[in-house]
Design an enzyme around this catalytic site. Structure first.
Site, PDB file in Angstrom:
ATOM      1  N   ASP A   1       0.859  -1.184   0.000  1.00 23.53           N
ATOM      2  CA  ASP A   1       0.000   0.000   0.000  1.00 23.53           C
ATOM      3  C   ASP A   1       0.906   1.248   0.000  1.00 23.53           C
ATOM      4  O   ASP A   1       1.282   1.747  -1.042  1.00 23.53           O
ATOM      5  CB  ASP A   1      -0.894  -0.103   1.246  1.00 23.53           C
ATOM      6  CG  ASP A   1      -1.945   0.982   1.327  1.00 23.53           C
ATOM      7  OD1 ASP A   1      -2.293   1.558   0.292  1.00 23.53           O
ATOM      8  OD2 ASP A   1      -2.421   1.255   2.443  1.00 23.53           O
TER       9      ASP A   1
ATOM     10  N   LYS B   1      -0.892  -1.226  -4.759  1.00 25.01           N
ATOM     11  CA  LYS B   1      -1.703  -0.019  -5.006  1.00 25.01           C
ATOM     12  C   LYS B   1      -0.726   1.098  -5.399  1.00 25.01           C
ATOM     13  O   LYS B   1      -0.209   1.806  -4.533  1.00 25.01           O
ATOM     14  CB  LYS B   1      -2.450   0.380  -3.727  1.00 25.01           C
ATOM     15  CG  LYS B   1      -3.484  -0.625  -3.249  1.00 25.01           C
ATOM     16  CD  LYS B   1      -4.154  -0.095  -1.977  1.00 25.01           C
ATOM     17  CE  LYS B   1      -5.094  -1.087  -1.365  1.00 25.01           C
ATOM     18  NZ  LYS B   1      -5.559  -0.674  -0.021  1.00 25.01           N
TER      19      LYS B   1
END
Ligand code: 5GP
Length: 179
Positions: free
Chosen positions: A107, A135
């Site tokens: 992330d 991501k």
């Protein structure tokens, strides 16, 4: 695949079991191509990576070893606290070994940065990172992710090892928060 309701949150199907399994098998073969002359150590980051790690090594057609580390998690939150603590260290010696860090999802990149810095102190032969999910729009730390299963939008996902308040890790598919 049905929607999943968690209180007021709605999770919708995102990656099917079949799609995940196909990509994991491809990653395992790609890794074997790159590591076939060595015996790499796959290092899973608990808890989230245990399902991916299991499927990855089952599809890895050569010699390998495994170990796990545990970092503090998001707890009951859906966003990163910005802090990492080491909850479980490695059991094996990693000096002069080829290490493959196995993450479920990258992330901000904080966990991976922490892991890489921690491992490099113990002088391994090499350190690379494989993650099932990345991501890209959430990355805040300068980390190199060597093998990526899927790039996904910056939305919260559950299933296939990924939890929401420790639940839903046992789902075979991945679901995404819709609201
Ligand atoms: P980072 O340190 O890169 O910010 O976050 C990595 C860790 O945060 C992952 O190993 C995972 O535990 C957790 N995480 C990040 N995004 C998600 C998400 O969308 N769903 C779940 N369940 N966990 C996430």
């Amino acid at each position: 695949m049905e929607k999943i309701l968690v209180g007021e949150d709605v999770f919708v199907p995102y990656l099917t079991e079949k799609t995940i399994q196909k990509r994991v098998a491809e990653l395992a073969l790609q890794l074997h191509h790159d590591y076939k002359d060595t015996t790499p150590v796959f290092i899973g980051i608990l808890n989230g990576s245990f399902v991916f790690m299991s499927d990855l090594v089952k599809n890895y057609p050569g010699d390998c070893e495994i170990d796990f580390m545990k970092l503090s998690s998001y707890g009951e939150e859906k966003i990163s606290s910005g802090q990492v603590r080491l909850l479980k260290e490695l059991n094996c010696k990693i000096e002069d070994r080829h290490l493959i860090i196995v993450e479920d999802i990258v992330d901000t990149g904080l966990s991976i940065q922490f892991m890489e810095n921690f491992m490099k102190l113990q002088k391994p032969a090499s350190v690379k990172v494989v993650t099932l999910l990345l991501k890209p729009d959430s990355l805040k730390y300068n980390v190199k992710i060597d093998y990526i299963g899927f790039e996904i939008p910056s939305k919260f996902v559950i299933g296939y090892g990924l939890d929401y308040a420790q639940k839903y890790r046992n789902l075979k598919s991945i679901y995404c928060l819709s609201n």
